[in-house]
Write an enzyme that holds these catalytic residues in place. Structure first.
Site, PDB file in Angstrom:
ATOM      1  N   ALA A  66       0.844  -1.201   0.000  1.00 25.80           N
ATOM      2  CA  ALA A  66       0.000   0.000   0.000  1.00 25.80           C
ATOM      3  C   ALA A  66       0.874   1.244   0.000  1.00 25.80           C
ATOM      4  CB  ALA A  66      -0.907  -0.007   1.223  1.00 25.80           C
ATOM      5  N   GLY A  67       0.301   2.333  -0.526  1.00 22.88           N
ATOM      6  CA  GLY A  67       1.017   3.600  -0.568  1.00 22.88           C
ATOM      7  C   GLY A  67       1.479   3.962  -1.959  1.00 22.88           C
ATOM      8  N   ASN A 115       8.856   9.285   4.340  1.00 17.92           N
ATOM      9  CA  ASN A 115       7.615   9.909   3.890  1.00 17.92           C
ATOM     10  C   ASN A 115       6.767  10.303   5.093  1.00 17.92           C
ATOM     11  OD1 ASN A 115       4.724   8.568   4.000  1.00 17.92           O
ATOM     12  ND2 ASN A 115       6.188   6.864   3.956  1.00 17.92           N
ATOM     13  N   ARG A 116       6.109  11.420   4.950  1.00 18.40           N
ATOM     14  CA  ARG A 116       5.101  11.842   5.924  1.00 18.40           C
ATOM     15  C   ARG A 116       3.854  12.295   5.157  1.00 18.40           C
ATOM     16  NH1 ARG A 116       9.275  15.845   7.056  1.00 18.40           N
ATOM     17  NH2 ARG A 116       8.833  17.840   6.042  1.00 18.40           N
ATOM     18  N   MET A 117       3.413  11.426   4.246  1.00 16.09           N
ATOM     19  CA  MET A 117       2.304  11.769   3.357  1.00 16.09           C
ATOM     20  C   MET A 117       1.024  12.060   4.124  1.00 16.09           C
ATOM     21  SD  MET A 117       3.945  11.596   0.514  1.00 16.09           S
ATOM     22  CE  MET A 117       2.707  11.687  -0.763  1.00 16.09           C
ATOM     23  N   PHE A 119      -1.775   9.824   4.798  1.00 16.22           N
ATOM     24  CA  PHE A 119      -3.001   9.249   4.247  1.00 16.22           C
ATOM     25  C   PHE A 119      -3.668  10.190   3.239  1.00 16.22           C
ATOM     26  CE2 PHE A 119      -4.148   6.287   8.101  1.00 16.22           C
ATOM     27  CZ  PHE A 119      -3.039   5.507   7.808  1.00 16.22           C
ATOM     28  N   ASN A 175      -4.787  -0.557   8.956  1.00 18.53           N
ATOM     29  CA  ASN A 175      -3.573   0.232   9.168  1.00 18.53           C
ATOM     30  C   ASN A 175      -3.734   1.106  10.411  1.00 18.53           C
ATOM     31  OD1 ASN A 175      -1.264   1.766   9.039  1.00 18.53           O
ATOM     32  ND2 ASN A 175      -1.495   2.326   6.888  1.00 18.53           N
ATOM     33  N   SER A 178       0.813   3.590  10.790  1.00 24.98           N
ATOM     34  CA  SER A 178       1.501   4.689  10.117  1.00 24.98           C
ATOM     35  C   SER A 178       1.900   5.743  11.143  1.00 24.98           C
ATOM     36  CB  SER A 178       0.595   5.333   9.067  1.00 24.98           C
ATOM     37  OG  SER A 178       1.175   6.533   8.597  1.00 24.98           O
ATOM     38  N   ASN A 180       2.408   8.817  10.459  1.00 23.29           N
ATOM     39  CA  ASN A 180       2.179  10.133   9.860  1.00 23.29           C
ATOM     40  C   ASN A 180       0.797  10.723  10.105  1.00 23.29           C
ATOM     41  OD1 ASN A 180       4.797  10.041   8.713  1.00 23.29           O
ATOM     42  ND2 ASN A 180       4.009   8.685   7.111  1.00 23.29           N
ATOM     43  N   THR A 181      -0.045  10.013  10.860  1.00 26.26           N
ATOM     44  CA  THR A 181      -1.327  10.559  11.318  1.00 26.26           C
ATOM     45  C   THR A 181      -1.249  10.667  12.832  1.00 26.26           C
ATOM     46  OG1 THR A 181      -2.583   9.601   9.476  1.00 26.26           O
ATOM     47  CG2 THR A 181      -3.811  10.157  11.472  1.00 26.26           C
ATOM     48  N   LYS A 221      -1.674  -4.546   9.876  1.00 24.90           N
ATOM     49  CA  LYS A 221      -0.329  -4.060   9.544  1.00 24.90           C
ATOM     50  C   LYS A 221       0.277  -3.402  10.782  1.00 24.90           C
ATOM     51  CE  LYS A 221       2.314  -1.870   5.883  1.00 24.90           C
ATOM     52  NZ  LYS A 221       2.255  -1.324   4.513  1.00 24.90           N
ATOM     53  N   ASN A 250       5.295  -1.913   8.767  1.00 24.26           N
ATOM     54  CA  ASN A 250       5.149  -0.569   8.216  1.00 24.26           C
ATOM     55  C   ASN A 250       6.496   0.151   8.293  1.00 24.26           C
ATOM     56  OD1 ASN A 250       3.884   1.872   7.326  1.00 24.26           O
ATOM     57  ND2 ASN A 250       2.012   1.303   8.398  1.00 24.26           N
ATOM     58  N   GLY A 273      12.883   1.207   3.238  1.00 25.57           N
ATOM     59  CA  GLY A 273      14.045   0.897   2.426  1.00 25.57           C
ATOM     60  C   GLY A 273      15.048   0.031   3.161  1.00 25.57           C
TER      61      GLY A 273
END
Length: 346
Positions: A66-67, A115-117, A119, A175, A178, A180-181, A221, A250, A273
């Site tokens: 995902a992502g 990444n700090r997208m 969602f 999920n 993450s 980032n939320t 996840k 994650n 990575g």
């Protein structure tokens, strides 16, 4: 060719802009008849690669995490690159823009991404419209909550996504990991997580009875940053709630032993990575051994070579997923992994 020619050019530009450009390019070339060429270059078809996991038959064990295709806009085209399954999302009930840009960073020396997208997606109902096309490959639906939804109301968001996607995906991924939320990872604590998964399982049973259909597999996840005690809790939660498996892992908030420039390393967000490879494998092995392999595991994190993939499978993963490795190594990685799996059978 990708690593020597195309990647150096792409890496000159902003990573989020490149992501959108790649999406547009794949869609364009697929429309004008390159789909067959992509299959010829990257697809490995062999019955020995098939895997039957939680009641589903996967063409091969290599999936896209995902992502990458957040809005289910490109899953059929991406399947031409040899993936055995595609996971879309993370999707939320309402559209949201995610965190302010710039929010995606390459750590080239570490072959990593931060990444700090947050969602960013067009919302689950937009994805449903995309998913009404015939699927070439198994689709997983990764679901989350909107940023503005407080944790004590999070279950409602997950149920909205579950209900909307039920007829359109083959399995679900919850999920709660993450980074980032804000506050999302608090839902990994034993009590709220058990409550959330029990509600989703109850809804799953209602659908099965109401539609006279099979229930959909539900996976969790998890973060790589969980302690040993928390991992024991995850094993207990899987057993208690009777969900179908775990995706490990994650992205991480850790920044250990990185070589890249300090300013990049200090960017907030989840790291993926190569630096994540060993930790994600440790988590997979821990879950597999301590649970006595009582549930399936999808391994993800730091897979940049066939050897990395085989290591995950040997540690106890039933399937694997790529994301950052796909960015750094290109689509040929999928083929090389599947070939390595077949060679290991000889």
């Amino acid at each position: 060719m990708y690593r020597r020619l195309l990647r150096p050019i792409l890496f000159l530009f902003d990573p989020e802009m490149v992501h959108h450009w790649i999406f547009s390019s794949i869609k364009f070339f697929s429309k004008i008849g390159f789909s067959g060429l992509f299959k010829a270059l990257f697809l490995v078809e062999d019955k020995r690669l098939e895997r039957e996991i939680f009641g589903l038959k996967f063409k091969n064990p290599v999936g896209l995490a995902a992502g990458f295709d957040k809005n289910a806009a490109l899953y059929n085209e991406l399947s031409d690159f040899g993936f055995g399954f595609i996971e879309i999302g993370t999707l939320t009930p309402k559209q949201q823009d995610g965190n302010p840009k710039k929010r995606l960073f390459r750590l080239k020396e570490d072959q990593a991404i931060i990444n700090r997208m947050g969602f960013n997606n067009k919302g689950v109902f937009d994805a449903v419209e995309q998913l009404k096309k015939k699927h070439k490959v198994l689709i997983g639906g990764n679901i989350g909550k909107n940023k503005v939804t407080p944790n004590n109301e999070a279950i409602k968001d997950y149920l909205i996504c579950f209900d909307a996607l039920f007829d359109h995906v083959d399995y679900f991924v919850v999920n709660v990991s993450s980074p980032n939320t804000p506050g999302l990872r608090e839902l990994q604590d034993k009590e709220p997580l058990t409550a959330l998964l029990n509600e989703l399982q109850l809804e799953n049973s209602k659908y099965r009875k109401r539609k006279n259909t099979v229930r959909k597999p539900i996976l969790l996840k998890i973060a790589p940053d969980l302690t040993e005690n928390q991992l024991f809790d995850i094993i207990d939660i899987v057993s208690t709630t009777k969900i179908d498996g775990v995706i490990a892992t994650n992205t991480t908030i850790a920044r250990d032993n990185l070589k890249s420039h300090t300013l990049l390393v200090e960017e907030a967000g989840g790291l993926s990575g190569k630096p994540l490879k060993d930790r994600s494998t440790e988590v997979i092995r821990f879950l597999a051994e301590k649970s006595k392999k009582s549930f399936p595991i999808i391994g993800v994190g730091g897979i940049h070579s066939p050897e990395d993939a085989l290591e995950k499978l040997e540690a106890g993963a039933d399937l694997i997923q790529l994301w950052t490795g796909f960015v750094y190594e290109g689509p040929g990685l999928v083929k090389r992994i599947n070939k390595a799996i077949l060679n290991g059978m000889k």
